[in-house]
Scaffold this motif. Structure first.
Motif, PDB file in Angstrom:
ATOM      1  N   GLY A   1       0.784  -1.224   0.000  1.00 56.56           N
ATOM      2  CA  GLY A   1       0.000   0.000   0.000  1.00 56.56           C
ATOM      3  C   GLY A   1       0.819   1.279   0.000  1.00 56.56           C
ATOM      4  O   GLY A   1       0.250   2.377  -0.020  1.00 56.56           O
ATOM      5  N   VAL A   2       2.139   1.171   0.039  1.00 52.76           N
ATOM      6  CA  VAL A   2       3.003   2.352   0.042  1.00 52.76           C
ATOM      7  C   VAL A   2       3.922   2.274  -1.180  1.00 52.76           C
ATOM      8  O   VAL A   2       4.776   1.388  -1.269  1.00 52.76           O
ATOM      9  CB  VAL A   2       3.851   2.435   1.330  1.00 52.76           C
ATOM     10  CG1 VAL A   2       4.655   3.736   1.343  1.00 52.76           C
ATOM     11  CG2 VAL A   2       2.959   2.347   2.566  1.00 52.76           C
ATOM     12  N   THR A   3       3.762   3.199  -2.107  1.00 51.13           N
ATOM     13  CA  THR A   3       4.562   3.192  -3.333  1.00 51.13           C
ATOM     14  C   THR A   3       6.017   3.558  -3.034  1.00 51.13           C
ATOM     15  O   THR A   3       6.291   4.543  -2.348  1.00 51.13           O
ATOM     16  CB  THR A   3       3.989   4.195  -4.349  1.00 51.13           C
ATOM     17  OG1 THR A   3       2.632   3.843  -4.632  1.00 51.13           O
ATOM     18  CG2 THR A   3       4.785   4.180  -5.641  1.00 51.13           C
ATOM     19  N   SER A   4       6.939   2.750  -3.541  1.00 51.74           N
ATOM     20  CA  SER A   4       8.354   3.012  -3.276  1.00 51.74           C
ATOM     21  C   SER A   4       9.211   2.455  -4.400  1.00 51.74           C
ATOM     22  O   SER A   4       8.743   1.683  -5.243  1.00 51.74           O
ATOM     23  CB  SER A   4       8.777   2.372  -1.947  1.00 51.74           C
ATOM     24  OG  SER A   4       8.683   0.956  -2.011  1.00 51.74           O
ATOM     25  N   LYS A   5      10.479   2.848  -4.398  1.00 50.60           N
ATOM     26  CA  LYS A   5      11.486   2.284  -5.285  1.00 50.60           C
ATOM     27  C   LYS A   5      12.655   1.812  -4.434  1.00 50.60           C
ATOM     28  O   LYS A   5      12.847   2.286  -3.306  1.00 50.60           O
ATOM     29  CB  LYS A   5      11.938   3.311  -6.330  1.00 50.60           C
ATOM     30  CG  LYS A   5      10.846   3.661  -7.356  1.00 50.60           C
ATOM     31  CD  LYS A   5      11.382   4.532  -8.461  1.00 50.60           C
ATOM     32  CE  LYS A   5      10.297   4.875  -9.482  1.00 50.60           C
ATOM     33  NZ  LYS A   5       9.858   3.669 -10.224  1.00 50.60           N
ATOM     34  N   ASP A   6      13.447   0.886  -4.979  1.00 50.07           N
ATOM     35  CA  ASP A   6      14.524   0.307  -4.179  1.00 50.07           C
ATOM     36  C   ASP A   6      15.783   1.171  -4.208  1.00 50.07           C
ATOM     37  O   ASP A   6      15.844   2.194  -4.897  1.00 50.07           O
ATOM     38  CB  ASP A   6      14.824  -1.122  -4.623  1.00 50.07           C
ATOM     39  CG  ASP A   6      15.307  -1.220  -6.077  1.00 50.07           C
ATOM     40  OD1 ASP A   6      15.738  -0.197  -6.645  1.00 50.07           O
ATOM     41  OD2 ASP A   6      15.257  -2.334  -6.638  1.00 50.07           O
ATOM     42  N   THR A   7      16.802   0.733  -3.471  1.00 51.32           N
ATOM     43  CA  THR A   7      18.020   1.537  -3.356  1.00 51.32           C
ATOM     44  C   THR A   7      18.838   1.546  -4.646  1.00 51.32           C
ATOM     45  O   THR A   7      19.677   2.434  -4.821  1.00 51.32           O
ATOM     46  CB  THR A   7      18.905   1.066  -2.191  1.00 51.32           C
ATOM     47  OG1 THR A   7      19.192  -0.330  -2.332  1.00 51.32           O
ATOM     48  CG2 THR A   7      18.216   1.310  -0.854  1.00 51.32           C
TER      49      THR A   7
END
Length: 338
Positions: free
Chosen positions: A323-329
């Motif tokens: 539910g939380v939009t993110s991108k990786d390192t």
């Protein structure tokens, strides 16, 4: 940010300008001052004034402005306060740049309210003034604002922290910037909004100035006050790394969730290394580049930039939450600064 007051590991460099030791000022193409670059002569004059000349966030902002100046046929002058909060130095920089005939000034205000009279004088003389990163108070004191949505940046890490806690009762520590600084206030409020909390839910709040050593001290103080803290919001990644150091000294670095804002390369690496759970990445180079282009456009056809331009923010983490939009390192390190 603050806005911000960010990575404290950078080397301190400040030089006097016209007798004012609190300021550094160099002109690209002038051949004067350390770090000046060439962009020719007779072009549109643009001024960039940052909070400091040492913080990697502002170093990257300056690099973006220099590159954009070369690409758009502009002559760039830069200035910075000796320390974050050096309003007098920024006022002097504005006066010097107006006297030098700049067509526009890009500024990251150290004091969002106190800088307004100097900005008003510059605008009255036909100088386009654009705030970068940090809004003035009121925001309408400048012609335009190019910045991260700091409320959104805080909200993203608040939502992430809430999801990562998975229903556990949160004991929140807030390592903030400084009283009244808009960037810090917006990030703090955004975090609380994203987490679904209020200031009453914060068991310890300390100001850090965005400094790593002060962040460590603040965390030590908070642990003395509330040893059961399990969530730490920090204004930026230096403060986060300071908090991590304090927690590690107590053997608690594994059971406390640290979230932050900025997306500098050191901070993003800290996310990859597991020291920080997540950070909201912002893009200072884009702020400055778009600002330079706006001044050149104004000089050429009289069209003024206006209103707020959101230069973007991305949640960076290797432990994504539903539910939380993110991108990786991997993405974060490709797009980081510093």
């Amino acid at each position: 940010m603050s806005r911000t007051t960010r990575l404290s590991s950078s080397l301190l460099r400040a030089a006097a300008v016209t007798g004012v030791a609190a300021l550094t000022l160099t002109a690209c193409g002038s051949g004067s001052g350390s770090g000046s670059t060439s962009s020719g002569s007779g072009e549109v004059k643009v001024g960039l004034i940052t909070k400091t000349d040492t913080n990697p966030f502002f170093v990257k902002m300056k690099e973006g402005a220099e590159k954009a100046a070369k690409e758009n046929g502009a002559q760039l002058s830069t200035a910075a306060g000796k320390f974050d909060g050096d309003n007098a130095g920024q006022v002097t920089a504005i006066e010097n740049m107006v006297a030098a005939g700049v067509k526009g000034i890009l500024i990251t205000p150290s004091d969002s309210k106190a800088i307004v009279p100097a900005i008003q004088k510059a605008r009255a003389k036909g100088v386009l003034v654009i705030a970068l990163d940090t809004p003035t108070d009121p925001e309408s004191a400048v012609d335009a604002l190019f910045a991260t949505d700091n409320l959104k940046a805080g909200q993203l890490i608040g939502e992430y922290a809430k999801a990562a806690m998975k229903g556990k009762t949160a004991k929140i520590a807030a390592l903030d910037l400084a009283p009244g600084v808009s960037v810090g206030v917006q990030r703090h409020n955004g975090f609380l909004k994203g987490f679904g909390a209020t200031d009453k839910d914060v068991v310890c709040a300390q100001d850090t100035g965005g400094d790593q050593a002060k962040g460590q001290t603040a965390m030590e103080n908070c642990l003395q006050k509330s040893p059961d803290i399990n969530v730490v919001y920090t204004i930026n990644e230096p403060a986060a790394l300071g908090a991590y150091t304090a927690l590690k000294a107590k053997g608690r670095e594994k059971d406390v969730l640290i979230v932050s804002v900025d997306g500098g390369c050191t901070g993003t690496q800290a996310v990859k290394d597991g020291k920080i759970a997540a950070t909201s990445q912002q893009y200072p180079l884009k702020m400055a580049a778009e600002g330079v282009k706006a001044v050149v456009t104004y000089a050429k056809d009289g069209k003024k930039a206006s209103g707020y331009t959101d230069t973007g923010v991305t949640l960076i983490t290797d432990k994504a939450q539903a539910g939380v939009t993110s991108k990786d390192t991997a993405f974060g390190l490709e797009n980081c600064w510093g």
